[in-house]
Every structure is written in structure tokens, then in C-alpha cells.
Design a protein around this motif. Structure first.
Motif, PDB file in Angstrom:
ATOM      1  N   SER A   2      -8.416 -14.672 -42.872  1.00  0.00           N
ATOM      2  CA  SER A   2      -9.820 -14.389 -42.476  1.00  0.00           C
ATOM      3  C   SER A   2     -10.667 -15.410 -42.126  1.00  0.00           C
ATOM      4  CB  SER A   2     -10.228 -13.207 -43.237  1.00  0.00           C
ATOM      5  OG  SER A   2     -10.669 -13.982 -44.462  1.00  0.00           O
ATOM      6  N   GLU A 250     -13.683  -7.828 -37.502  1.00  0.00           N
ATOM      7  CA  GLU A 250     -12.656  -7.359 -36.842  1.00  0.00           C
ATOM      8  C   GLU A 250     -12.808  -6.668 -35.619  1.00  0.00           C
ATOM      9  OE1 GLU A 250     -10.963  -4.245 -39.757  1.00  0.00           O
ATOM     10  OE2 GLU A 250     -10.248  -5.956 -41.204  1.00  0.00           O
ATOM     11  N   ASP A 253      -8.028  -3.945 -30.854  1.00  0.00           N
ATOM     12  CA  ASP A 253      -7.323  -4.585 -29.794  1.00  0.00           C
ATOM     13  C   ASP A 253      -6.791  -3.508 -28.918  1.00  0.00           C
ATOM     14  OD1 ASP A 253      -4.911  -3.251 -30.802  1.00  0.00           O
ATOM     15  OD2 ASP A 253      -4.169  -5.217 -31.622  1.00  0.00           O
ATOM     16  N   ARG A 259      -7.503  -5.868 -36.043  1.00  0.00           N
ATOM     17  CA  ARG A 259      -7.201  -7.302 -36.188  1.00  0.00           C
ATOM     18  C   ARG A 259      -8.243  -8.087 -36.769  1.00  0.00           C
ATOM     19  NH1 ARG A 259      -3.594  -8.759 -31.291  1.00  0.00           N
ATOM     20  NH2 ARG A 259      -3.346 -10.857 -32.269  1.00  0.00           N
ATOM     21  N   LYS A 260      -8.106  -9.224 -37.399  1.00  0.00           N
ATOM     22  CA  LYS A 260      -9.245 -10.276 -37.546  1.00  0.00           C
ATOM     23  C   LYS A 260      -9.486 -10.980 -36.263  1.00  0.00           C
ATOM     24  CE  LYS A 260      -9.350  -9.628 -41.959  1.00  0.00           C
ATOM     25  NZ  LYS A 260     -10.838  -8.932 -42.640  1.00  0.00           N
ATOM     26  N   ASN A 262     -10.213 -13.930 -35.390  1.00  0.00           N
ATOM     27  CA  ASN A 262      -9.479 -15.000 -35.478  1.00  0.00           C
ATOM     28  C   ASN A 262      -7.937 -14.920 -34.972  1.00  0.00           C
ATOM     29  OD1 ASN A 262      -8.802 -14.452 -38.117  1.00  0.00           O
ATOM     30  ND2 ASN A 262      -8.704 -16.584 -38.889  1.00  0.00           N
ATOM     31  N   SER A 263      -7.803 -13.830 -34.935  1.00  0.00           N
ATOM     32  CA  SER A 263      -6.523 -13.468 -34.301  1.00  0.00           C
ATOM     33  C   SER A 263      -6.307 -13.830 -32.630  1.00  0.00           C
ATOM     34  CB  SER A 263      -5.887 -12.289 -34.605  1.00  0.00           C
ATOM     35  OG  SER A 263      -5.870 -11.742 -36.002  1.00  0.00           O
ATOM     36  N   PHE A 264      -7.233 -13.902 -32.207  1.00  0.00           N
ATOM     37  CA  PHE A 264      -7.766 -14.105 -30.662  1.00  0.00           C
ATOM     38  C   PHE A 264      -8.477 -15.321 -30.555  1.00  0.00           C
ATOM     39  CE2 PHE A 264      -7.945  -9.678 -31.704  1.00  0.00           C
ATOM     40  CZ  PHE A 264      -7.114  -9.131 -31.033  1.00  0.00           C
ATOM     41  N   ARG A 282     -13.111 -20.887 -43.189  1.00  0.00           N
ATOM     42  CA  ARG A 282     -12.032 -20.220 -43.281  1.00  0.00           C
ATOM     43  C   ARG A 282     -11.376 -20.051 -44.446  1.00  0.00           C
ATOM     44  NH1 ARG A 282     -10.123 -19.567 -37.947  1.00  0.00           N
ATOM     45  NH2 ARG A 282     -11.093 -20.962 -36.663  1.00  0.00           N
TER      46      ARG A 282
END
Length: 282
Positions: A2, A250, A253, A259-260, A262-264, A282
Motif C-alpha cells: 500500500s 483505492e 478499476d 485496487r490500491k 499504486n497498482s497503476f 511506502r
């Protein structure tokens, strides 16, 4: 893993050239609608283009500064985050915002929704922290809160706009979410409370998902060029709680899965690094 975002406020990507409902409107301005928040708080909604404060010469050349993060890896169907709002020393002709947002831009058109905190003494006639929301849809139409038709209030507990009583240095913690044109708001450690929604008929660029989501803060300087503080006024250089904090970010999508962020791919935005900052932890 996260990501926690620490900033001297949270971001606004889009145009913050409008301002919100008034507490007791000008005697020469006819309110479109009046609301009683409590025994001691009442506000009038007026046409955003006819607010008396906009006539002040200091607001003719105002500037806006931004700090925060965003992702352009859409389509997205929503965004949510926990963040804190503080009592700040904001001048009469200054504004300080914090919010989450979703939006899309095509050619010269913008669709977006943003919601969060605002301090706007020149228009609310008080230096208090307020909750707010703003939308802009097709044909360039949009407004703050419930000043015009568009936003449908459903909560009997939380109005879309209300003053927050704070002590200096003690933040208000809240969780905000915008899910496909549905704003859900809950106070710290409380259950989610749907405040209301905007109908899909109002939009032409985000009805099937937005291309950009983000969190962040923005300030509007006075005509003299002096900018107010963001967040709690501290740069994000100390401990976790020394500056304003945005956490548990979050994104909903393209498949409507949380999704978090930072997934993108994310982009940090700081318009004036001498005055404001962003720090990712982080």
C-alpha cells in the motif's frame, strides 16, 4: 504494497475557478435555495457566477496552486481515500481545498466530480472547514453542492455541505469515496453513509468510466499573490503525523474491482515546490 501519501494538503486536478454556497447571501443576491444545517448554521445557495465575492477586485487575477497525485491509466469507475482536514488561517480572499476526484478530458471538454474539504472565508463568511462537492458535466454545466439541480441528496444524516467544528491542530478524519457518480462518505471508524448521487444523464465523458483519478489539494491565492496554507501548513518532511495525511487510497478499476492506487502508474503534481510538497511513504 500500500501507499500512504503525505502532503501539505490533497490534490485537485481540474478547474477550481468556482466557489461554493454562501452562509447568508448578499442582500442583493437572490438565493436559489436555503438550508438549515443546525440551530446556529444556515446557508444560502446562489448562482456560482453571481456570487457577490466575485465582484471584489482582488479576485480578478487569482492564481491556483496544486499538490497531490493522480493516475491517468483509466478507465476508472471510482476512487476513495481517508484523509484529514485542519483548521487553517485562510484569508478572506484565499481558498484552501482538499479532495478526491474522477474526471475525463476530450478536446476542450471536461467532465469531473470532486468532493472533500474546503475553507473559503470570502464566500462562506466563516473561516471554518466545510465539506463540499462539485461536478461538471456535458455542455460545460455544473455546480457546487445543491446550488442547482443535478445532485440528488439521499442521506438524512449527512448533507453534502456542512461546517466542521475543529480545534487548532486537531484534524477531522473522514473517508470519502466517489463510485461511478455515487458519493459515499463516512466519518472516522463509522459505517459508510451514501450522501447522494449525480445521474448519468448529466455527463458525456465519464458515463462509462473516467480516464483520471486522484487525490490532492489546491489553494487559491488572493489578488496580491499571497497563497494560504495547505493541509495543516507543514511540509511533509517529518513523521507520519507531522503534516497532512492521505491514506488507504483505492481505485475502482475498469472491472469495478477495488485496487490500491499504486497498482497503476501515478504522477506527482506540485505546482509550487517552494510553498507545498508531496511525499510518498511506502
Amino acid at each position: 504494497m500500500s501507499t500512504t501519501i503525505k502532503i501539505t494538503l490533497v490534490l485537485n486536478l481540474l478547474h477550481l475557478l468556482f466557489v461554493a454556497a454562501l452562509v447568508r447571501s448578499d442582500q442583493n443576491t437572490l438565493p436559489l435555495r436555503s438550508f438549515k444545517i443546525s440551530e446556529n448554521a444556515k446557508y444560502d445557495c446562489v448562482d456560482i457566477f453571481k456570487q457577490p465575492g466575485l465582484n471584489h477586485p482582488l479576485l480578478q487575477n487569482h492564481t491556483i496552486q496544486i499538490a497531490g497525485v493522480r493516475s491517468r491509466a483509466g478507465p476508472f469507475h471510482g476512487v476513495e481515500a481517508w484523509y484529514d482536514g485542519y483548521a487553517l488561517n485562510v484569508g478572506r480572499y484565499q481558498i484552501s481545498y482538499s479532495q478526491i476526484f474522477i474526471g475525463s478530458r476530450l478536446n476542450n471538454q471536461n467532465n469531473f466530480i470532486q468532493a472533500g474539504y474546503i475553507i473559503n472565508p470570502g464566500f462562506f463568511r466563516t473561516g471554518q472547514l466545510w465539506t463540499y462537492a462539485f461536478w461538471k458535466g456535458k455542455d460545460g454545466k455544473g455546480c457546487y453542492n445543491t446550488a442547482f439541480d443535478g445532485f440528488i441528496q439521499v442521506s438524512r444524516k449527512f448533507p453534502i455541505v456542512q461546517p466542521i467544528d475543529l480545534k487548532p491542530g486537531v484534524p477531522d478524519w473522514s473517508r470519502w469515496s466517489i463510485h461511478q457518480k455515487l458519493v459515499a462518505y463516512s466519518i472516522s471508524n463509522g459505517p459508510n453513509e451514501d450522501i447522494g448521487y449525480w445521474s448519468k444523464e448529466l455527463f458525456n465523458l465519464i458515463d462509462n468510466g473516467a480516464t483520471t483519478v486522484g487525490v490532492g489539494g489546491a489553494v487559491q491565492a488572493s489578488g496580491s499573490g499571497e497563497s494560504p496554507p495547505m493541509g495543516n501548513g507543514n511540509f511533509p518532511v517529518g513523521g507520519r503525523l507531522d503534516s497532512a495525511l492521505v491514506t488507504n487510497i483505492e481505485v475502482l478499476d475498469s472491472n469495478y474491482n477495488n485496487r490500491k492506487m499504486n497498482s497503476f502508474p501515478t504522477e506527482i503534481m506540485v505546482y509550487s515546490p517552494k510553498c507545498y510538497g508531496v511525499r510518498l511513504v511506502r
